[in-house]
Write a protein that holds these residues in place. Structure first.
Motif, mmCIF file in Angstrom:
data_model
loop_
_atom_site.group_PDB
_atom_site.id
_atom_site.type_symbol
_atom_site.label_atom_id
_atom_site.label_comp_id
_atom_site.label_asym_id
_atom_site.label_seq_id
_atom_site.Cartn_x
_atom_site.Cartn_y
_atom_site.Cartn_z
ATOM 1 N N ALA A 53 55.458 102.979 -12.175
ATOM 2 C CA ALA A 53 54.669 103.043 -10.938
ATOM 3 C C ALA A 53 54.265 101.652 -10.470
ATOM 4 O O ALA A 53 54.147 101.418 -9.265
ATOM 5 N N ALA A 54 54.024 100.739 -11.410
ATOM 6 C CA ALA A 54 53.571 99.394 -11.031
ATOM 7 C C ALA A 54 54.051 98.372 -12.049
ATOM 8 O O ALA A 54 54.196 98.667 -13.241
ATOM 9 N N ILE A 55 54.312 97.180 -11.556
ATOM 10 C CA ILE A 55 54.609 96.012 -12.383
ATOM 11 C C ILE A 55 53.492 95.013 -12.107
ATOM 12 O O ILE A 55 53.339 94.545 -10.969
ATOM 13 N N VAL A 56 52.685 94.713 -13.110
ATOM 14 C CA VAL A 56 51.507 93.866 -12.915
ATOM 15 C C VAL A 56 51.782 92.484 -13.497
ATOM 16 O O VAL A 56 52.097 92.358 -14.691
ATOM 17 N N ILE A 57 51.680 91.470 -12.647
ATOM 18 C CA ILE A 57 51.918 90.103 -13.094
ATOM 19 C C ILE A 57 50.754 89.213 -12.679
ATOM 20 O O ILE A 57 50.010 89.532 -11.756
ATOM 21 N N ASN A 58 50.618 88.102 -13.366
ATOM 22 C CA ASN A 58 49.546 87.134 -13.103
ATOM 23 C C ASN A 58 50.150 85.739 -13.193
ATOM 24 O O ASN A 58 50.572 85.299 -14.254
ATOM 25 N N SER A 59 50.230 85.078 -12.046
ATOM 26 C CA SER A 59 50.784 83.720 -11.996
ATOM 27 C C SER A 59 50.043 82.922 -10.940
ATOM 28 O O SER A 59 49.923 83.381 -9.801
ATOM 29 N N PRO A 60 49.557 81.722 -11.348
ATOM 30 C CA PRO A 60 49.495 81.131 -12.678
ATOM 31 C C PRO A 60 48.802 82.065 -13.675
ATOM 32 O O PRO A 60 47.894 82.797 -13.304
ATOM 33 N N ASN A 61 49.247 81.964 -14.924
ATOM 34 C CA ASN A 61 48.938 83.002 -15.893
ATOM 35 C C ASN A 61 47.757 82.672 -16.796
ATOM 36 O O ASN A 61 47.581 81.553 -17.253
ATOM 37 N N ASN A 62 46.968 83.687 -17.054
ATOM 38 C CA ASN A 62 45.978 83.716 -18.125
ATOM 39 C C ASN A 62 46.488 84.752 -19.118
ATOM 40 O O ASN A 62 46.645 85.929 -18.748
ATOM 41 N N PRO A 63 46.853 84.356 -20.356
ATOM 42 C CA PRO A 63 46.372 83.181 -21.081
ATOM 43 C C PRO A 63 47.368 82.029 -21.240
ATOM 44 O O PRO A 63 47.003 80.996 -21.783
ATOM 45 N N THR A 64 48.632 82.164 -20.809
ATOM 46 C CA THR A 64 49.651 81.185 -21.225
ATOM 47 C C THR A 64 49.698 79.926 -20.373
ATOM 48 O O THR A 64 50.217 78.906 -20.806
#
Length: 368
Positions: free
Chosen positions: A152-163
């Motif tokens: 249903a969803a693809i969740v991304i975080n960029s710039p990323n926490n924690p990497t």
């Protein structure tokens, strides 16, 4: 998911505060620099407003703030909703994807910001994890292999926490295409977009004008106002009614004085404010990573955000070892296993303290 599970960072901040020695806090991403002066001016102005201005704002947010965001992001104002921080924006996108689209699965990265995982559980969805590359970036082919018609969803975080990884234009384009192919929603959390240290490394999901992409953001980090809880989501028109309804029923509306002050700060804060803070963090990253080299650590140098993940030989990133680091080295970080399995042996440090250099020296001495 009925039992309340207190976030681990609260425990570690209290543990550090109660320690018998001096501790450099690097647990939570609370900025240590000044908020824009225009924001303080906005609060002072608002204090003198008529009592009518102390009442409910429009549920979707102050119109002028939404217009300002829409103009900056190149979207129609009717696609912008003001939320209670990026946290609510991400929750709304995830919940509405599960309601509006077929599928009960949400794809997440590993390592992952824990709240994404916990929200997935709260929504009775199935989390599916895709391991990040060693540098914190994401391989679209790995996402494509993991995605299915149940996504249903693809969740991304960029710039990323924690990497500290940053996803470029090519990666974002492919992730949008994967979401479209599976009739899923790409939820792109871009809250650290002011903290990118390599020119051209970052691209917004808005660049592709897709009906299957939601962008979430907030002013918490860029303006050093995590306590204001002013965020937003940019949503495809077809999903906006569902998002608006859930937001209204959960929150009614957001903080009116906070939105007013943010609007004034957006209009009056020069670009130099953001650049100065970005340079400050870039310098901290240089010094911190140099000390990690001295300590013989393996680490991921962030290309964005302000977190560093490091691994010390024979010292896995467990809660017990994190507490020991507080007691014996005087440095408080986060255990890697709080973010998933792939970096369970690592520790994460937030460089939002003027004592980051001192913390690095303490780590180098402890692990030497």
């Amino acid at each position: 998911m009925d039992d309340y599970e207190r976030p681990l960072f609260f425990h570690l901040m209290e543990y550090a505060s109660d320690a018998e020695r001096d501790v450099v806090g690097m647990v939570s991403g609370n900025p240590d620099w000044e908020a824009p002066e225009a924001l303080r001016d906005g609060l002072r102005e608002y204090a003198g407003a008529d009592v009518d201005d102390f009442q409910y704002p429009p549920s979707e947010g102050l119109r002028e703030l939404r217009e300002e965001i829409a103009a900056r992001r190149g979207v129609d104002v009717e696609r912008v909703i003001i939320t209670n921080g990026a946290g609510e924006a991400n929750y709304l996108a995830m919940a509405c994807a599960l309601k509006a689209l077929d599928g009960e699965e949400i794809l997440l990265t590993d390592p992952v910001y824990p709240y994404y995982h916990k929200r997935t559980e709260m929504l009775d969805a199935t989390p599916q994890f895709v391991a990040a590359n060693p540098d914190g970036t994401l391989d679209p082919d790995a996402v494509r292999a993991a995605a299915s018609d149940d996504t249903a969803a693809i969740v991304i975080n960029s710039p990323n926490n924690p990497t500290g990884g940053v996803y470029g234009r090519g990666t974002k384009r492919e992730l949008v295409a994967i979401a479209e192919a599976h009739d899923a929603l790409l939820v792109s959390d871009e809250v650290y977009d002011h903290f990118v240290y390599d020119d051209g490394a970052f691209a917004s999901a808005l660049a592709f004008d897709s009906e299957r992409a939601v962008v979430t953001n907030a002013f918490s980090k860029s303006m050093a106002i995590t306590g204001f809880r002013v965020g937003y989501a940019i949503v495809p028109e077809w999903l906006m009614d569902v998002v608006r309804t859930r937001h209204m029923l959960v929150n009614v509306a957001g903080s009116r004085p906070g939105q007013y002050a943010v609007l004034k700060a957006l209009r009056e804060t020069p670009a130099e404010y953001y650049e100065r803070n970005r340079q400050l963090l870039d310098e901290r990253i240089d010094a911190f990573c140099a000390a990690l080299d001295e300590a013989g650590a393996e680490y991921t140098r962030p290309r964005g955000s302000f977190y560093v993940m490091a691994r010390f030989d024979g010292y896995p990133g467990t809660l017990a070892n994190t507490e020991r680091l507080i007691d014996e080295a005087g440095v408080a970080g986060m255990p890697g296993d709080a973010f998933g399995e792939s970096r369970a042996d690592w520790l994460r440090f937030a460089l939002v303290t003027p004592r980051a250099d001192e913390a690095a020296d303490r780590l180098a001495e402890f692990f030497s």
